[in-house]
Enzyme design. Sequence first.
Site, mmCIF file in Angstrom:
data_model
loop_
_atom_site.group_PDB
_atom_site.id
_atom_site.type_symbol
_atom_site.label_atom_id
_atom_site.label_comp_id
_atom_site.label_asym_id
_atom_site.label_seq_id
_atom_site.Cartn_x
_atom_site.Cartn_y
_atom_site.Cartn_z
ATOM 1 N N ILE A 80 -12.179 30.656 40.315
ATOM 2 C CA ILE A 80 -11.289 31.924 39.779
ATOM 3 C C ILE A 80 -10.188 31.855 40.930
ATOM 4 O O ILE A 80 -9.284 32.485 40.527
ATOM 5 C CB ILE A 80 -12.155 33.237 39.792
ATOM 6 C CG1 ILE A 80 -12.684 33.586 41.128
ATOM 7 C CG2 ILE A 80 -12.948 33.224 38.564
ATOM 8 C CD1 ILE A 80 -13.114 34.804 41.164
ATOM 9 N N ALA A 81 -10.109 31.286 42.029
ATOM 10 C CA ALA A 81 -9.223 31.065 43.023
ATOM 11 C C ALA A 81 -9.581 30.041 44.006
ATOM 12 O O ALA A 81 -10.926 29.572 44.266
ATOM 13 C CB ALA A 81 -9.042 32.361 43.582
ATOM 14 N N ALA A 82 -8.501 29.251 44.305
ATOM 15 C CA ALA A 82 -8.905 28.080 45.443
ATOM 16 C C ALA A 82 -7.605 28.143 46.432
ATOM 17 O O ALA A 82 -6.448 28.381 46.143
ATOM 18 C CB ALA A 82 -8.576 26.778 44.830
ATOM 19 N N ALA A 83 -8.266 28.222 47.684
ATOM 20 C CA ALA A 83 -7.622 28.230 48.973
ATOM 21 C C ALA A 83 -7.496 27.256 49.817
ATOM 22 O O ALA A 83 -8.282 26.165 49.674
ATOM 23 C CB ALA A 83 -7.714 29.667 49.614
ATOM 24 N N LEU A 129 -9.143 26.801 52.767
ATOM 25 C CA LEU A 129 -10.455 26.626 53.242
ATOM 26 C C LEU A 129 -11.552 26.645 52.224
ATOM 27 O O LEU A 129 -12.624 25.832 52.499
ATOM 28 C CB LEU A 129 -10.461 27.952 54.179
ATOM 29 C CG LEU A 129 -9.766 27.858 55.351
ATOM 30 C CD1 LEU A 129 -10.354 29.356 56.186
ATOM 31 C CD2 LEU A 129 -9.966 26.734 56.262
ATOM 32 N N ASP A 148 -6.575 40.792 58.147
ATOM 33 C CA ASP A 148 -5.934 40.142 57.271
ATOM 34 C C ASP A 148 -5.838 40.942 55.995
ATOM 35 O O ASP A 148 -6.266 40.644 54.950
ATOM 36 C CB ASP A 148 -6.663 38.984 56.730
ATOM 37 C CG ASP A 148 -5.947 37.919 55.853
ATOM 38 O OD1 ASP A 148 -4.597 37.927 55.651
ATOM 39 O OD2 ASP A 148 -6.579 37.070 54.836
#
Length: 710
Positions: A187-190, A192, A339
């Site tokens: 659902i999300a890729a960063a 790290l 953060d």
Amino acid sequence: MGEVSQEIKRVRAQMEENEDLAILMRGLRGQNLRDTQFADDNIKLRLVEVDESSEFLPLVYEPSTISAYWGKRPRAVATRVVQLLSVAGGFLSRLAWDVINKKVKENEVARAIELREIVTSLGPAYVKLGQALSIRPDILSPAAMVELQKLCDKVPSFPDDVAMALINEELGQPWQNIYSELSSSPIAAASLGQVYKGRLKENGDLVAVKVQRPFVLETVTVDLFIIRNLGLALRKFPQIAIDVVGLVDEWAARFFEELDYVTEGENGSLFAEMMRKDLPQVVVPNTYEKYTSRKVLTTEWIEGEKLSQSTESDVGELVNVGVICYLKQLLDTGLFHADPHPGNLIRTPDGKLAILDFGLVTKLTDDQKYGMIEAIAHLIHRDYGAIVKDFVKLGFISDGVNLEPILPVLAKVFDQALEGGGAKNLNFQELASDLAQITFDYPFKIPPYFALIIRAIGVLEGIALVGNPDFAIVDEAYPYIAQRLLTDESPRLRNALRYTIYGKSGVFDAERFIDVMQAFESFITAAKSGGGESMNGDMAELGMLQSQTGYIFPGFLSSASQQTQPIQTRAALAFLLSEKGNFFREFLLDEIVKGIDAVAREQLGQVIAILGMGNAAPIFSMVPAPFKPAALLPTITEEDKVILNNVEKVAEFLTAGTAISSTSTQGVNVPRIVQELLPVLPGISGTILPEVVSRLSSRIAARIIRDALL
């Protein structure tokens, strides 16, 4: 503090008219941050894939170990250098040309745009380093900060079968044994890792499963090896003021912690425990420890919408809760969520504030926590000599620097910022010149922990300003600080409280006392918001008083109404009378004794005047020398008049809005105040009253003997 708040709002309005300052403020508030869940289509991530085992790479930041590892692998290092140069070679040559031709300032925006476009493709080390630099106004110009804040940490996802294989390896069993379902794609890729939505097989809980990207440790360490060696080479050129090695070492230690998902899960659990009692309206995803490893993190799935995008009516209250939460981290627990970009602050469907992602945290020492509160107390009294020393303690100025020459300039800067007259009278060019001169003459620096603090508070302010243009962080910060001063029993904060109320002169200041107590009441109001009152949060209950019925005090008649109808006390008075106010009552004991003494002598003097007993000679004719009979009659000194004025101010403040003030038209009736409050006194007479009597007796005896002998 209300005047300071209004002045800050006026100053902020004029700052928005200055282009550079407006850019800087938007940057510090995180309003330039990109928070998409997916990467741009044109991004290609370049990682270092090695066939050799990386088991000899450190799991915490150790420059010597990293150097030893990659020093034995020159081919892999050379491959990475070629990779970097192929992407960044043109940029570096143009930057060098700017340096040679002294056009760095002229072309800084264009170069910052180029750098942003390059950095994302170079991998996690460069993305994270760019984001860290984007909140450092002491290193980059506002324009460069803006461009780096547009860095997108979202990158193309890696193959799902690789992610599933890593889960199997890390958790020691097929993922199907743990999760009844996992989303078919992330659902999300960063940079790290990437996140899947799933459901636990054992209990059906919805969870978020974060999986670390392959070869991250190898890529990060080889990049740090290259950058650090470049920094060591740059140290040979004194004209380059930035210490690249020091900057990398400061940042890398925290970055390595983000690579350990076990630590991230522990941080979240510790944070949740620290907030549970005081701020139950703040929620943190539960970590499932047995399904978490260094490269896989399983946490509770939390539904909600970004606080920055929510249109619900309680967003303002939740921002206030967020400010208290971050101040508590900063000045109390010392575990600081570093953060807080808009994507990590969520409004849940039931109106709570959820905080996500505890990979990046900073831990503050007691010296740092207490030092910031002490600095604020010194600023309130404009004690610039003490403030400069605070800067040293907090790491803004190095030890050994001669501080005396800085005082006049610092005093000018703060006086100009704090004086009345409105922002229209504030000359920003002159102010900027003064600050630049201080920075040039003295080795001022922004400690890494403080850069993160600025970013965190700035992001919260940025969210708040969207819905409330009049929001001022001081309106929320000072109340929390007042609460800390009133409730913390550490010797340093007790001294800071005494200094806040008594100042350098050591004389009780009723106005300052009232200012602190009003701020405390503002804190109670904020702590009750977002559901804090209904959830019985400890902070929200600081201003609540449990009545004691049937309490009789000798010399006062108890009425039926007193026994059946408890007094409606304001939060400040309730706190002073509560068990939690024990310390502050003891702190004010001398002032209480002085007040009782002065009030009693004033009342006795009035009685004597009414009875016509002002002539002492006939009454005390038998008193032997060397005593002076007149000394035995009550007198009111100038000091007593000040004390009586303070008593009246404090009594009026504490009883405002109560049954006492609403029925009195002749000013403050001290005896009635005592009588009205007795039913709600929580047993303090057994501990405080004997000490009051003892000190009062000693004070009266000492005064009589002194006056009689003079």
